[in-house]
Write a protein that holds these residues in place. Structure first.
Motif, PDB file in Angstrom:
ATOM      1  N   TYR A 150       0.846  -1.190   0.000  1.00 11.52           N
ATOM      2  CA  TYR A 150       0.000   0.000   0.000  1.00 11.52           C
ATOM      3  C   TYR A 150       0.887   1.247   0.000  1.00 11.52           C
ATOM      4  O   TYR A 150       1.938   1.272   0.642  1.00 11.52           O
ATOM      5  N   ASP A 151       0.454   2.250  -0.677  1.00 12.21           N
ATOM      6  CA  ASP A 151       1.209   3.497  -0.787  1.00 12.21           C
ATOM      7  C   ASP A 151       0.997   4.348   0.463  1.00 12.21           C
ATOM      8  O   ASP A 151      -0.122   4.768   0.754  1.00 12.21           O
ATOM      9  N   PHE A 152       2.061   4.590   1.213  1.00 12.09           N
ATOM     10  CA  PHE A 152       1.959   5.454   2.394  1.00 12.09           C
ATOM     11  C   PHE A 152       1.347   6.806   2.044  1.00 12.09           C
ATOM     12  O   PHE A 152       0.659   7.418   2.861  1.00 12.09           O
ATOM     13  N   ARG A 153       1.615   7.286   0.841  1.00 11.77           N
ATOM     14  CA  ARG A 153       1.126   8.603   0.434  1.00 11.77           C
ATOM     15  C   ARG A 153      -0.399   8.630   0.266  1.00 11.77           C
ATOM     16  O   ARG A 153      -0.977   9.713   0.156  1.00 11.77           O
ATOM     17  N   GLU A 154      -1.027   7.461   0.252  1.00  7.38           N
ATOM     18  CA  GLU A 154      -2.479   7.394   0.176  1.00  7.38           C
ATOM     19  C   GLU A 154      -3.141   7.529   1.553  1.00  7.38           C
ATOM     20  O   GLU A 154      -4.356   7.688   1.656  1.00  7.38           O
ATOM     21  N   LEU A 155      -2.352   7.423   2.607  1.00  6.27           N
ATOM     22  CA  LEU A 155      -2.894   7.559   3.955  1.00  6.27           C
ATOM     23  C   LEU A 155      -3.262   9.017   4.209  1.00  6.27           C
ATOM     24  O   LEU A 155      -2.447   9.920   4.020  1.00  6.27           O
ATOM     25  N   GLU A 156      -4.461   9.232   4.656  1.00  3.72           N
ATOM     26  CA  GLU A 156      -4.923  10.590   4.929  1.00  3.72           C
ATOM     27  C   GLU A 156      -4.502  11.027   6.330  1.00  3.72           C
ATOM     28  O   GLU A 156      -4.269  10.215   7.216  1.00  3.72           O
ATOM     29  N   ASP A 157      -4.425  12.324   6.506  1.00  2.00           N
ATOM     30  CA  ASP A 157      -4.159  12.944   7.812  1.00  2.00           C
ATOM     31  C   ASP A 157      -2.743  12.722   8.331  1.00  2.00           C
ATOM     32  O   ASP A 157      -2.474  12.977   9.506  1.00  2.00           O
ATOM     33  N   ILE A 158      -1.831  12.238   7.504  1.00  2.46           N
ATOM     34  CA  ILE A 158      -0.431  12.140   7.920  1.00  2.46           C
ATOM     35  C   ILE A 158       0.354  13.238   7.231  1.00  2.46           C
ATOM     36  O   ILE A 158       0.268  13.410   6.009  1.00  2.46           O
ATOM     37  N   ASP A 159       1.102  13.975   8.009  1.00  2.00           N
ATOM     38  CA  ASP A 159       1.976  15.009   7.476  1.00  2.00           C
ATOM     39  C   ASP A 159       3.401  14.481   7.539  1.00  2.00           C
ATOM     40  O   ASP A 159       3.994  14.399   8.619  1.00  2.00           O
ATOM     41  N   PHE A 160       3.957  14.111   6.405  1.00  2.00           N
ATOM     42  CA  PHE A 160       5.286  13.514   6.381  1.00  2.00           C
ATOM     43  C   PHE A 160       6.394  14.534   6.641  1.00  2.00           C
ATOM     44  O   PHE A 160       7.565  14.171   6.663  1.00  2.00           O
ATOM     45  N   GLU A 161       6.000  15.792   6.854  1.00  2.00           N
ATOM     46  CA  GLU A 161       6.963  16.799   7.281  1.00  2.00           C
ATOM     47  C   GLU A 161       7.128  16.809   8.792  1.00  2.00           C
ATOM     48  O   GLU A 161       8.017  17.470   9.315  1.00  2.00           O
ATOM     49  N   ASP A 162       6.273  16.083   9.509  1.00  2.00           N
ATOM     50  CA  ASP A 162       6.437  15.973  10.955  1.00  2.00           C
ATOM     51  C   ASP A 162       7.724  15.222  11.260  1.00  2.00           C
ATOM     52  O   ASP A 162       8.059  14.232  10.593  1.00  2.00           O
ATOM     53  N   SER A 163       8.437  15.664  12.271  1.00  2.00           N
ATOM     54  CA  SER A 163       9.763  15.118  12.556  1.00  2.00           C
ATOM     55  C   SER A 163       9.739  13.619  12.811  1.00  2.00           C
ATOM     56  O   SER A 163      10.705  12.916  12.496  1.00  2.00           O
ATOM     57  N   TRP A 164       8.658  13.106  13.394  1.00  2.00           N
ATOM     58  CA  TRP A 164       8.608  11.682  13.718  1.00  2.00           C
ATOM     59  C   TRP A 164       8.451  10.800  12.484  1.00  2.00           C
ATOM     60  O   TRP A 164       8.524   9.591  12.566  1.00  2.00           O
ATOM     61  N   TRP A 165       8.258  11.427  11.306  1.00  2.00           N
ATOM     62  CA  TRP A 165       8.236  10.683  10.053  1.00  2.00           C
ATOM     63  C   TRP A 165       9.556  10.829   9.291  1.00  2.00           C
ATOM     64  O   TRP A 165       9.667  10.401   8.145  1.00  2.00           O
TER      65      TRP A 165
END
Length: 488
Positions: A150-165
């Motif tokens: 599954y494409d992580f980029r399809e997950l809603e409500d996740i901001d991949f700019e957050d440091s924990w990502w």
């Protein structure tokens, strides 16, 4: 409800190292409505704190496949801990998991197995009940290119700019606008599998060498200097005319290719396409310079010593080789990763660490992550993407808050390092980590032509090798992107 997702031979890891491959493998949520995930609230200290999505998953399981203690060689302890026992890492993991369970009324279930193999079998049987797969990055590529992830980029409500990502990793591991394999702070592998150079202080003293901390501080820690020190350390100790495990080596696991190949395997063009980087004038110049210096040094990898090492007293042949060659004062330098510090706690002599040396002082510090490191992926048959996104995001956040300091500040620095000068070296490494998605994915394409850089080294003629393999390599790269773009 199932949601279908839209469906490199030289690794750009580090300048002077080649990391060895390892062989493996509750309360209800608050009733009060919380702000949306990316809203911020200001605490009394004036700092912004993230507020996460509110949800109650009615004690559903959040199932993770990981190696655990079933691994034959290497496993980490970042996914599961049975309870709080007083261990620094284990207690942070246990507390993090408990907080996630309490926040979302879920039950975290960690299943020990061969993760990607098990997930693939379940998907093929149409019985996939897995939410997260924790598997070597290199072992996840085939599933990604087969459209099973599954494409992580399809997950809603996740901001991949957050440091924990780990934003730099999220950006780099996104290829053709998709991220099928990723990392975050649930695992410490974006740090623990980062490359580093170990040096033996006892051997440094005997050779009257100054510890290279000063060279790093003065920006004079270069490949030239490291190779000079390596050559000076080389010695046939027993005088039998052969270099065996009983003799003295300048470098252990250091590869010429990692010195030459500073440039990535491909560069992104303005139109979004990628072009293979064959070689540059700097590569040719480095080859001319460093190949002569290395010709008098025995820079062997782990396999060279396997017939001479007794692995019975160590977890694996890899660990046994490192402890024998470097741990027993037979090598001045060893190429490795930060997590190898756990193997060296009982080393015969003191050691220190420095970043990979630069080819030129004007270069930036550059550290790579071994893509054999366990990373994260999601099965394409993911049943509840919204739940997975919510739990993952909060779990990564709490892990950054709890596990990261337990691992990096307490375990690595305080417990494993005696010299505080090493702390600054570790920080340089951590802050200079780079990720190369082509290195991760390209070997998943058959006959991709990317053996050209190794052949350049063997032939010593970059232009002729590139003339023979350049078009093939570009075609292999184009095919990789076509495969990813065609996944439905």
């Amino acid at each position: 409800m199932k949601k279908q997702f839209k469906t490199i031979i030289c690794s750009l890891l580090c300048v002077a190292m080649s990391v060895s491959s390892f062989v493996s493998c509750a309360n209800d949520s608050d009733d009060e409505k919380k702000p949306a995930k990316n809203d911020k609230v200001t605490t009394e200290t004036g700092k912004d704190a993230p507020v996460f999505k509110s949800a109650d998953y009615d004690e559903d399981e959040f199932r993770i496949l990981h190696y655990g203690d079933t691994a034959k060689d290497f496993h980490d302890a970042y996914i599961w801990a049975d309870s709080v026992t007083g261990g620094t890492i284990g207690d942070a993991v246990a507390e993090r998991n408990l907080l996630v369970e309490e926040e979302y009324n879920v039950k975290i279930a960690a299943e020990e197995c061969s993760p990607m193999s098990e997930a693939t079998q379940r998907m093929q049987a149409g019985q996939c009940d897995v939410d997260l797969i924790y598997e070597w990055g290199s072992r996840s590529v085939a599933a990604a290119l087969d459209g099973q992830l599954y494409d992580f980029r399809e997950l809603e409500d996740i901001d991949f700019e957050d440091s924990w990502w780990v934003p730099s990793a999220a950006e780099s591991l996104t290829i053709a606008d998709r991220m099928f394999i990723g990392t975050n702070m649930i695992s410490m592998n974006s740090i623990s599998w980062a490359g580093i150079v170990f040096f033996n202080k006892n051997m440094m003293d005997k050779l009257n060498f100054e510890y290279p901390y000063t060279n790093v501080e003065q920006n004079t820690w270069t490949c030239d200097l490291m190779l000079e020190m390596m050559n000076a350390a080389e010695e046939d100790v027993n005088g039998d005319g052969e270099m065996t495990i009983e003799d003295q080596y300048g470098g252990f696991g250091v590869e010429l290719g990692s010195i030459l190949y500073r440039e990535p395997l491909a560069q992104r063009e303005n139109d979004g396409s990628y072009t293979v980087i064959g070689y540059t004038e700097k590569m040719v110049a480095r080859y001319s310079q460093y190949s002569r210096m290395l010709s008098s040094a025995s820079t062997h990898g782990y396999e060279y010593f396997w017939d001479e090492v007794d692995p019975s007293v160590n977890p694996s042949i890899h660990v046994a080789t490192r402890m024998t060659v470097f741990g027993e004062d037979h090598a001045l330098f060893m190429a490795g990763s930060i997590d190898m510090t756990k193997e060296l706690v009982n080393m015969k002599s003191d050691y220190g660490v420095v970043p990979d040396p630069k080819a030129d002082p004007a270069d930036e510090w550059q550290t790579g992550v071994d893509y054999n490191a366990p990373m994260f992926s999601l099965p394409v048959q993911l049943e509840d993407p919204e739940m997975v996104a919510t739990v993952l995001d909060y779990m990564a956040y709490e892990s950054e808050r709890l596990l990261l300091p337990a691992y990096y500040e307490t375990t690595i620095k305080t417990k494993r390092m005696e010299d505080q000068r090493d702390y600054a070296m570790l920080d340089i490494v951590r802050n200079s980590v780079t990720n190369d998605p082509i290195s991760l994915y390209i070997n998943g394409v058959e006959d991709n032509g990317f053996e050209f850089r190794n052949k350049m080294l063997a032939a010593g003629n970059f232009a002729s090798v590139w003339a023979r393999y350049g078009k093939k390599a570009q075609a292999g790269l184009d095919r990789l992107f076509e495969i990813i773009e065609d996944i439905d």
